[in-house]
Write a protein that holds these residues in place. Structure first.
Motif, PDB file in Angstrom:
ATOM      1  N   PRO A 121     -44.508  18.212  -1.237  1.00 47.17           N
ATOM      2  CA  PRO A 121     -44.708  19.618  -1.611  1.00 47.17           C
ATOM      3  C   PRO A 121     -46.038  19.861  -2.315  1.00 47.17           C
ATOM      4  N   GLU A 122     -46.585  18.843  -3.001  1.00 48.42           N
ATOM      5  CA  GLU A 122     -47.846  19.006  -3.705  1.00 48.42           C
ATOM      6  C   GLU A 122     -49.045  18.985  -2.767  1.00 48.42           C
ATOM      7  N   ARG A 127     -51.953  19.182  -5.280  1.00 47.17           N
ATOM      8  CA  ARG A 127     -51.712  19.879  -6.532  1.00 47.17           C
ATOM      9  C   ARG A 127     -51.387  18.864  -7.620  1.00 47.17           C
ATOM     10  N   GLU A 128     -52.135  18.908  -8.672  1.00 47.18           N
ATOM     11  CA  GLU A 128     -51.880  18.025  -9.805  1.00 47.18           C
ATOM     12  C   GLU A 128     -50.808  18.654 -10.693  1.00 47.18           C
ATOM     13  N   VAL A 167     -51.380  24.179   4.843  1.00 49.27           N
ATOM     14  CA  VAL A 167     -50.252  23.967   5.756  1.00 49.27           C
ATOM     15  C   VAL A 167     -48.972  24.369   5.038  1.00 49.27           C
ATOM     16  N   VAL A 168     -48.292  25.386   5.546  1.00 49.49           N
ATOM     17  CA  VAL A 168     -47.033  25.864   4.987  1.00 49.49           C
ATOM     18  C   VAL A 168     -46.045  26.033   6.130  1.00 49.49           C
ATOM     19  N   ALA A 169     -44.791  26.229   5.778  1.00 45.30           N
ATOM     20  CA  ALA A 169     -43.759  26.458   6.786  1.00 45.30           C
ATOM     21  C   ALA A 169     -43.982  27.801   7.477  1.00 45.30           C
ATOM     22  N   ASP A 170     -43.427  27.918   8.688  1.00 50.59           N
ATOM     23  CA  ASP A 170     -43.641  29.135   9.468  1.00 50.59           C
ATOM     24  C   ASP A 170     -43.021  30.360   8.815  1.00 50.59           C
ATOM     25  N   SER A 199     -51.190  26.858  -8.942  1.00 44.76           N
ATOM     26  CA  SER A 199     -51.421  25.475  -8.540  1.00 44.76           C
ATOM     27  C   SER A 199     -52.748  25.009  -9.121  1.00 44.76           C
ATOM     28  N   PHE A 200     -52.721  23.828  -9.681  1.00 47.95           N
ATOM     29  CA  PHE A 200     -53.925  23.213 -10.229  1.00 47.95           C
ATOM     30  C   PHE A 200     -54.481  22.276  -9.161  1.00 47.95           C
ATOM     31  N   LEU A 201     -55.601  22.674  -8.546  1.00 45.17           N
ATOM     32  CA  LEU A 201     -56.171  21.954  -7.413  1.00 45.17           C
ATOM     33  C   LEU A 201     -57.577  21.467  -7.764  1.00 45.17           C
ATOM     34  N   PRO A 202     -57.692  20.390  -8.521  1.00 42.47           N
ATOM     35  CA  PRO A 202     -59.027  19.893  -8.875  1.00 42.47           C
ATOM     36  C   PRO A 202     -59.657  19.101  -7.730  1.00 42.47           C
TER      37      PRO A 202
END
Length: 988
Positions: free
Chosen positions: A400-401, A418-419, A337-340, A376-379
Motif C-alpha cells: 500500500p505504501e 510513502r514513508e 498506480v491505484v485500483a480501478d 503521504s510523505f514521499l521523500p
C-alpha cells in the motif's frame, strides 16, 4: 446486548458512527465530523483511517528539507524517461544523443545505445565517396512506451546558424518485441513541432507536448494522427502530410490541424512542463508555476479545457510551522498506480528535487473536478531530475505504501514509496452523540475504549448527564479519571484477543476502561480530548462503549445501614464497582460458555478441540470457515461417508467457494449442473467403442447396419454361426466343425481367435469357467487313481451321484479355491440366487440338478436354454466388467483452463487427493484430474468468462504442456509463432 448483570452499552463503531460526533470547526461552531471531513475548506484535527478502521489525529505532511550540499533538480536533465510492461527502464542521456536502458532486476545497469551510429568505413577495393559522410545524431526529447510495446522518442528540429529550419522535428519508434532499426516518423513542415514530453495513452498511442508552441498532439495506437476536432471532407481529400525522411516532395496545403492549444491567460498556464493521460483519455498538463506561485494542473477533454486546478491546497495538509514561505513549483508529474475503482492519483515532483506531493482527482456530483491532497510523505534522495517513471502500467502495486513510480536518485532508479513518518495534529476533541439509557436517574457505569494509546499520548474523557434531553446542553462537563488498560483484554468474551483489540501493553493496545464517577441521569454525553505526546504518534480509537446502568453490589448484597450516609455510600459503591467489573467479566464468560460449543461462535483456536468430539481430524491448512462447515455438517457427512455424494460434498467443502447448507440435505439427486466437483465411477463409464454401440464415429451421418453384434435373441445357434464365420475369415480350415464355448479351445491359435471374437461380439472375454476348469483339473489329477471313479477334468454339469464325488466337489468349492477365485465364483452364485430366489426355479430354467446355489459352477458349455443363455450373457458381458471396475473412480476438479496458474491447479489437485484419500472406502482406488468449467451445450456462465463457439474444446485455449505437470488432453504443445496486434513475433 446485555452482560450477566443486565447492563447494556451504547456503541460507536465505524466511520458512520464516528462521523456523527461533533467537533469545533474553523468558525468556532460545533459541526459533525462527517461534515468537516467533506468540507475541503476545513482543517480537520481528527480523521477516520480506513485501513485500520479507527479514529486518529489528522496526519500532517512534513517537508523533507534538503541538505546544504544537495542541489535542486536540474530541469535540463529531464529529457524523458519511460518503463515498459516488463520492468525495463529507458531514459534519454548525453544531452539527447543516447537512450540508455536499465534491465529489470539487473545488478549492473545494462546500457544500450539506440542512437544512429556512424557508417562503417569502406573496405579496400570498395567504391566509396572521397569524403565519408558524418554521422548525424539527432537530439531526442520525450520518451514513452505504448501498450503495443513500442518505444516512442521525440526528435527535435534542426536549425542552421541563422535559425532557419533545416529538418523538421518528428518521432522515432523502436519495436521492443521484434527489434530492428528505429522507424522515423517525420512531421509536416508546415506544422510547427518541437516535442518536449511524451506520455502513453490507455489502449495504445501517445500524447506529445510541444512546450514551445503550446500544443498537445494525440497519436492513436498505429501512431497516426488522432483528430480532436472533426476533419471535413475537403480536408480529407488533401495528400498525406507524413513523408519519409528521403522524400523531398513539396508539402501540400495544410488541412485543418487536429490539435488543441493550451490556453494561456492571466490565471496562469503559460509554463507547461509535463503531461499525462488519464483513464478516461483526458489529458493532464502540468504548469510549473501558476499565477499564485504554485504548480497548476490543467485538464483537457475532447480538445477543450475542462478544469484548471492549483496545487495550493497542499497547504491544508502541511505542518503549520512549514507553511510559511512554502511554494510548490512543479518539476514533473506522473500518475500513481491505484485500483480501478479509486480516483486518479497525481504525483507532482517539487522543483526543490527532494520531495513529491500526491493529489487525488475527485469528481463532484455536479461534474466539477477538485484536487484532494493526500497525506503521504514521499521523500526523494538525491533526485537527479530525469523525471518520474510509472514502472507498473498493468497491475497492482506490491504494498500500500508503494506508488508504483520510480525516480532517479544517486545514479540508480529507486521506488517512490510513502514513508511512515507522518506528523500528527497535537490535539483533537469531539463530542459524542447523546446516549439514552432509557431509565430515569440511571447511574452510568463505565466507558470502554478499544484502541491503541501509545505511551505519552492521552485520551481524556469528560461527562455530563441529565434526565431531560433539553437540559443536557446546559450542563457542564465533569472530568473523569484517565482510562486504564485492562490486562485481560476486552470485557466482552467474544472480543477477547480479537484482531482489533489484541492486548499489547508495550504499545498501549487493547481495551481501555474508565469507571464513571458521578454520571447520573437518563441521558449521557461524552467530551473526548485526544492528545499526542510528540506529534509523531497518535491514539487510534476503534470502538467506544458506554455501559449502563451500574449493577450496585452495595444495594443488592449489603444491609441498608451502609446506605444511610450518602457520601460514604457513594465511595463504597464506586469501590465495589471495581470488583464488580472483574467479576462480571468472569460471569459473562460463564454465561457465554455455550458459545464455545456452537460452531458458529467458537473461537478459531478451539475448532480442533471441538472437532475431536465428533472424531474429526482437521487439516491445519484448512481455513477456519471451512473447519466450521465441516464440524457443522459432520453428521450427514459421517452418515454418507464413503458414498459418492459424501465424497463430492466433502471435496466441495474444501475446494469450492460456494457451498450452500441445502447441499448437505442428503440424499439428493445426482448432480445436474456442469459445475463443482464430479465423481465418475468407472463401472458406470462407457467401456465399449462407439462403433460397437451403433453410434456414429464421424461428423456426417452414416448408415448403421443392424446386427453388427450378437444378441441373445439369436440364440446359441447364432453365436455358433458367427464364431464359425469369424474363424473362416481368419483362414482356419476346420472352422465348420467348431462350436462356441464359454472356455477357449485347446489349440493356442484358435484360442487367440476365440478371444478376439469374444471382444468383438460380446464386448468381454469370459474367464470364470476357464479358471474353474483349470483348478478342477489340477485337483482331480492330484487324486489317487482309486479316488477318481466317475470324475474327469471337465466341470460337472449336475450334482454328482457318487457320495465321494459330492464330498470332493463340496470341499473343492468351499476350501480348494484361492480367495480371489472363490469371490469370483460367489458373485456368479449370488447372481443366480437373486435372479431365481429358489433352487428349484433355477433347476427348471437351466435343466440342471443342484442342491444349493453355493455349489453351482460356472457353465463350461454354452447353455442352450433361452433363460440360461440370457443369464450367462448378462453376467459375463455386463456384471463382470462392472464388478472389475466397481472399486475404481475418478474425481474431477473444475479449473478455468488456461486462466489457471499451474501452481494453483497443482495445489487444488493435491487438496482433492488428500481429502478423498481420507474419506474413501478402504478397498477403493481413485485418481484426481481437472476439467474445464467453461461453456457447455445447454449451460452458460453469464459474465466476463462466458465463451461461445468451441468453448473449452478450442485448441487455442489449452495451456502449454509442462512435462510432469500438465494433464494429457488438457494441454497443447507450444508453438513458436504467435500474433501480437499487427505483428508476428518469433519466439526464442
Amino acid at each position: 446486548m446485555k452482560d450477566a448483570n443486565g447492563s447494556r452499552f451504547e456503541l460507536l463503531l465505524g466511520e458512520p458512527d464516528w462521523g456523527r460526533c461533533r467537533a469545533p470547526a474553523a468558525d468556532g461552531s460545533l459541526r459533525p465530523l462527517a461534515a468537516i471531513w467533506s468540507d475541503e475548506d476545513e482543517a480537520e484535527s481528527l480523521v477516520f483511517e480506513p485501513e485500520s478502521q479507527s479514529l486518529t489525529l489528522a496526519p500532517r505532511v512534513a517537508r523533507f528539507r534538503a541538505a546544504p550540499t544537495d542541489t535542486p533538480a536540474d530541469a535540463a536533465r529531464r529529457l524523458g524517461a519511460a518503463s515498459d510492461a516488463f520492468g525495463n527502464v529507458y531514459w534519454i542521456a548525453q544531452g539527447g544523443a543516447r537512450i540508455e536502458v536499465l534491465a529489470r532486476d539487473g545488478l549492473v545497469p545494462a546500457l544500450h545505445s539506440l542512437a544512429e551510429d556512424a557508417p562503417e568505413a569502406a573496405g579496400e577495393g570498395d567504391f566509396a565517396p572521397l569524403t565519408a559522410p558524418v554521422a548525424r545524431t539527432r537530439v531526442l526529447r520525450g520518451l514513452a512506451v505504448t501498450a503495443q510495446h513500442h518505444l516512442v522518442a521525440g526528435v527535435l528540429p534542426e536549425r542552421d546558424a541563422t535559425g532557419t529550419l533545416v529538418t523538421a522535428g518528428g518521432l522515432r519508434v523502436y519495436d521492443l518485441l521484434a527489434g530492428g532499426p528505429p522507424l522515423p516518423v517525420r512531421w509536416p513542415r508546415h506544422w510547427p513541432f518541437e516535442p518536449f514530453a511524451i506520455a502513453s495513452r490507455p489502449g495504445g498511442g501517445v500524447a506529445v507536448l510541444d512546450r514551445t508552441h503550446a500544443r498537445v498532439w494525440l497519436l492513436d495506437r498505429r501512431l497516426g494522427m488522432h483528430a480532436v476536432f472533426p476533419v471535413e471532407a475537403a480536408d480529407a481529400s488533401q495528400p498525406d502530410d507524413f513523408t519519409g525522411e528521403d522524400d523531398r516532395t513539396p508539402a501540400a496545403p495544410a488541412p485543418r490541424q487536429p490539435w488543441f492549444a493550451l490556453v494561456v491567460d492571466a490565471a496562469g498556464g503559460g509554463d507547461p512542463v509535463a503531461l499525462a493521460v488519464l483513464r478516461d483519455h483526458s489529458v493532464l498538463v502540468l504548469d510549473g508555476e501558476g499565477a499564485d506561485g504554485f504548480a497548476l494542473l490543467s485538464f483537457y477533454e475532447a480538445g477543450a479545457l475542462r478544469a484548471r486546478l492549483s496545487t495550493r491546497c497542499i497547504l491544508d495538509v502541511l505542518d503549520a510551522d512549514e507553511r510559511e514561505g512554502f511554494v510548490l513549483r512543479g518539476h514533473d508529474a506522473a500518475l500513481a498506480v491505484v485500483a480501478d475503482d479509486q480516483p486518479e492519483r497525481i504525483v507532482v515532483a517539487s522543483h526543490e528535487g527532494n520531495q513529491c506531493f500526491a493529489f487525488d482527482l475527485v469528481e463532484e456530483d455536479d461534474g466539477t473536478l477538485r484536487l484532494k491532497p493526500v497525506r503521504s510523505f514521499l521523500p526523494m534522495r538525491r533526485f537527479a531530475g530525469k523525471g518520474l517513471v510509472r514502472r507498473r502500467p498493468d497491475g497492482p502495486v506490491a504494498m500500500p505504501e508503494d506508488t508504483g513510480l520510480l525516480y532517479d536518485g544517486a545514479g540508480v532508479w529507486l521506488p517512490l514509496v510513502r514513508e511512515r513518518r507522518p506528523r500528527y495534529a497535537p490535539t483533537g476533541e469531539f463530542e459524542t452523540p447523546v446516549f439514552d439509557s432509557g431509565e430515569p436517574a440511571c447511574t452510568w457505569h463505565r466507558v470502554v475504549v478499544d484502541g491503541c494509546i501509545p505511551p505519552g499520548s492521552q485520551v481524556r474523557i469528560a461527562t455530563r448527564a441529565s434526565d431531560l434531553a433539553l437540559e443536557l446542553p446546559d450542563q457542564p462537563y465533569r472530568s473523569e479519571p484517565l482510562p486504564v488498560l485492562r490486562p485481560d483484554g476486552s470485557e466482552l468474551p467474544w472480543l477477547q484477543d480479537g484482531p482489533t483489540v489484541r492486548t499489547d501493553a508495550a504499545h498501549g493496545r487493547g481495551a481501555w476502561e474508565l469507571l464513571l464517577q458521578r454520571a447520573r441521569g437518563r441521558y449521557l454525553q461524552l467530551h473526548v480530548v485526544v492528545d499526542s505526546a510528540d506529534e509523531l504518534a497518535t491514539p487510534r480509537l476503534f470502538a467506544l462503549r458506554a455501559w449502563s446502568p451500574r449493577f450496585s453490589y452495595a444495594r443488592r448484597y449489603l444491609p441498608a445501614v451502609y446506605r444511610e450516609d450518602e457520601a460514604s455510600f457513594d465511595f463504597l459503591e464506586r469501590f465495589l464497582a471495581n470488583f464488580e467489573g472483574m467479576f462480571t467479566a468472569l460471569e459473562d464468560r460463564i454465561a457465554a460458555a455455550a458459545a464455545l460449543f456452537d460452531v458458529r461462535t467458537a473461537p478459531a483456536e478451539t475448532l480442533d478441540w471441538l472437532a475431536g468430539w465428533l472424531g474429526l481430524v482437521l487439516d491445519p491448512a484448512v481455513s477456519p470457515d471451512r473447519k466450521r462447515e465441516l464440524i457443522r455438517f459432520a453428521v450427514p457427512l459421517f452418515r454418507y461417508r464413503g458414498t459418492t455424494q459424501g465424497l463430492r460434498l466433502v471435496t466441495e467443502l474444501v475446494l469450492s467457494d460456494c457451498v450452500r447448507p441445502e447441499d448437505f440435505a442428503l440424499p439428493q439427486r445426482s448432480q445436474q449442473q456442469p459445475r463443482g466437483v464430479r465423481i465418475v465411477e468407472r463401472f458406470l463409464a462407457r467401456r465399449l467403442p462407439r462403433a460397437l454401440l451403433g453410434e456414429t464415429v464421424v461428423d456426417a451421418p452414416r448408415r448403421v447396419q443392424p446386427g453388427d453384434r450378437w444378441s441373445v435373441q439369436e440364440g446359441p445357434e447364432g453365436l455358433d454361426r458367427r464364431f464359425r464365420a469369424a474363424l473362416a475369415d481368419e483362414g482356419f480350415e476346420d472352422a465348420d466343425s467348431q462350436a462356441f464355448a464359454p472356455v477357449p479351445p485347446p489349440d493356442a491359435t484358435v484360442a487367440a481367435a476365440w478371444q478376439r471374437f469374444c471382444a468383438a461380439q460380446l464386448g468381454a472375454v469370459p474367464q470364470l469357467a476357464e479358471a474353474l476348469r483349470a483348478r478342477w483339473a489340477a485337483t482331480v489329477t492330484a487324486l489317487p487313481e482309486a479316488d477318481r471313479h466317475g470324475l474327469g477334468p471337465e466341470l460337472p454339469r449336475d450334482w454328482p451321484a457318487n457320495a465321494n464325488a459330492q464330498a470332493l466337489w463340496r470341499r473343492f468349492v468351499t476350501q480348494g479355491l484361492p480367495r480371489d477365485l472363490r469371490r469370483w465364483l460367489a458373485r456368479w452364485q449370488a447372481f443366480l440366487a437373486r435372479r431365481y430366489g429358489r433352487i428349484d426355479a433355477y433347476a427348471r430354467a437351466w435343466a440342471a440338478n443342484w442342491p444349493a446355489f453355493d455349489l453351482v459352477p460356472a457353465p463350461a458349455v454354452l447353455p442352450r436354454a433361452q433363460h440360461a443363455l440370457a443369464d450367462w450373457a448378462l453376467f459375463e458381458t455386463r456384471l463382470e466388467p462392472m464388478a472389475a471396475a466397481a472399486h475404481r473412480f475418478l474425481v474431477l476438479v473444475p479449473t478455468s483452463g488456461p486462466l489457471e496458474r499451474a501452481e494453483v491447479l497443482a495445489g487444488r489437485m493435491d487438496w482433492a487427493r488428500r481429502v478423498v484419500a481420507l474419506e474413501k472406502p478402504a478397498h477403493t482406488v481413485f485418481d484426481v484430474g481437472p476439467y474445464w468449467a467453461l461453456f457447455r451445450t445447454g449451460f452458460a456462465r453469464l459474465g466476463l468468462d462466458t465463451l461461445l463457439g468451441e468453448g473449452s474444446r478450442a485448441p487455442s485455449l489449452a495451456p502449454q504442456l509442462v512435462v510432469a505437470q500438465g494433464q494429457v488432453g488438457a494441454s497443447r504443445i507450444a508453438f513458436g509463432k504467435q500474433s501480437d496486434g499487427d505483428r508476428l513475433v518469433l519466439a526464442c
